[in-house]
Design an enzyme around this catalytic site. Sequence first.
Site, PDB file in Angstrom:
ATOM      1  N   SER A   1       0.837  -1.204   0.000  1.00  0.00           N
ATOM      2  CA  SER A   1       0.000   0.000   0.000  1.00  0.00           C
ATOM      3  C   SER A   1       0.864   1.243   0.000  1.00  0.00           C
ATOM      4  CB  SER A   1      -0.893   0.004   1.234  1.00  0.00           C
ATOM      5  OG  SER A   1      -0.113   0.356   2.355  1.00  0.00           O
ATOM      6  N   LYS A   2       0.224   2.361  -0.255  1.00  0.00           N
ATOM      7  CA  LYS A   2       0.940   3.634  -0.279  1.00  0.00           C
ATOM      8  C   LYS A   2       1.659   3.870   1.039  1.00  0.00           C
ATOM      9  CE  LYS A   2      -1.032   6.419  -3.847  1.00  0.00           C
ATOM     10  NZ  LYS A   2      -2.355   6.852  -4.205  1.00  0.00           N
ATOM     11  N   ARG A   3       1.050   3.424   2.116  1.00  0.00           N
ATOM     12  CA  ARG A   3       1.621   3.678   3.439  1.00  0.00           C
ATOM     13  C   ARG A   3       2.956   2.966   3.648  1.00  0.00           C
ATOM     14  NH1 ARG A   3      -2.117   1.533   6.937  1.00  0.00           N
ATOM     15  NH2 ARG A   3      -3.540   1.297   5.191  1.00  0.00           N
ATOM     16  N   SER A   4       3.209   1.900   2.880  1.00  0.00           N
ATOM     17  CA  SER A   4       4.452   1.154   3.091  1.00  0.00           C
ATOM     18  C   SER A   4       5.673   1.989   2.726  1.00  0.00           C
ATOM     19  CB  SER A   4       4.427  -0.144   2.286  1.00  0.00           C
ATOM     20  OG  SER A   4       4.459   0.172   0.911  1.00  0.00           O
TER      21      SER A   4
END
Length: 488
Positions: free
Chosen positions: A258-261
């Site tokens: 995900s983008k958060r990674s």
Amino acid sequence: MKVRTRFAPSPTGRMHVGNLRTALYAYLIAKHAGGDFILRIEDTDQERYVEGAVDIIYKTLKDTGLEHDEGPDKDGGVGPYVQSERVKQGIYMKYARQLIDKGEAYYCFCTPERLESLKKEVVDENGEKKVVSIYDKHCLHLSKEEIEANLKAGKPYVIRQNNPTTGTTTFHDEIYGDITVDNSELDDMILIKSDGYPTYNFANVVDDHLMGITHVVRGNEYLSSSPKYNRLYEAFGWEVPKYIHCPLITNEEHQKLSKRSGHSSFEDLVEQGYLPDAIVNFVALLGWSPEDNQEIMNLPELIEKFDYHHINKSPAVFDTTKLKWMNGEYIKKMDPAAFYQEAKPYIDKAVTRDCDKEKIAGLVQSRIEIFPDIAGLVDFFEEVPEYETSLYVNKKNKCTEENSLELLKSVLPILKDQDDFSNDALFATLKSFAKENGYKVGFVMWPLRTALSGKQTTPGGATQIMEILGKDESLKRIEAGIEKLENK
Ligand code: GLU
């Protein structure tokens, strides 16, 4: 028939690793077969459109070397290659009307409230919950007159695919094999939205056909919709392309990337110090490997070896340790001048003193995996860190704190007399000093390097460090080392 593949990104921001892999596989399939790789911009979802994202797409393709043969900037005769321009030409409406005439699609005037009442929650193929709504064909049963009246009154409408509710639909995917679904599961998906734009679901079929695409490569999130795409091809009487759905990419915790990674896009990775060529090599192996299991492959080698039949079904894990290792291998292979260009900003940041930065680059090139590693390796050129005198103790070179002190004291005047502070000259001087005194070279170098760097390990030996620091700074550091050992 010439192989034609396409990369069809939506301009929604940075280039996600999954999208880059789709682009790469599509490119490799085309190039392996001597075919064409086409770029199509899928900008029909006005709400997700991000300003500047089209430029990111072009830049990413350029930086990764995935050169397209046709696209908005390279006409190949089947354009326009931007879907919003195709909307203006009425392409999708024309084909949607053909389906209506054949009874394969219909106008739907249902209100948002009515559609809301049809929604329910389900779990998708990746184990994620999502809300779906299976349309109940309410508007399929409107009479011709009712439809005419609604259209005349300017009532908002969508156009839906008319799928059967009984029987099954089978389609073939090159990776996942034959997949059969019950037609009762096929939603009457929207083909044309109320704003007159086509959905991805419709536009991808129309465009892939009109652009002569032979192999459709995309992420497996589209697998479940593919039976409906197949029905569209069949309704038109068009030949179905080969479908190649690529496996999910997960992080090390086996969750969807995900983008958060923080490393989900090509641009994130470049900012973190990874080289585009290494990223491409790494991404190629997310779900595929060559028969000989070779790991380091440049683009021409990938083109030669890529065989989509060997793409895996199971999720691919984004292994950062492997990417780092791979990047280190690419850094080692860089031309030293090119490496220096890339490394210079990192060295400049860590070392502000005036010294030969290109020589520092030469010392670190084979020792880093990513560019940010440089700071921790070269910081001592800026300043000797606080260190314990026990650092002078070294078993292999038989160094103790006491004999290190003696050694530094006897070497200091020799270095003071030395005018040529080049690595070679310094090495020759210290070698003959060692010989005259019956010392091993390591016995001389260890205390020197410790005083010069304050570190257990350094890129480069004592004489290389002295060459970079210059005579004044080198002597200052050796004197400070002597003082430290005397006052401990
Ligand atoms: N526009 C779609 C996306 O960016 C493309 C999917 C496909 O490759 O067909 O996800």
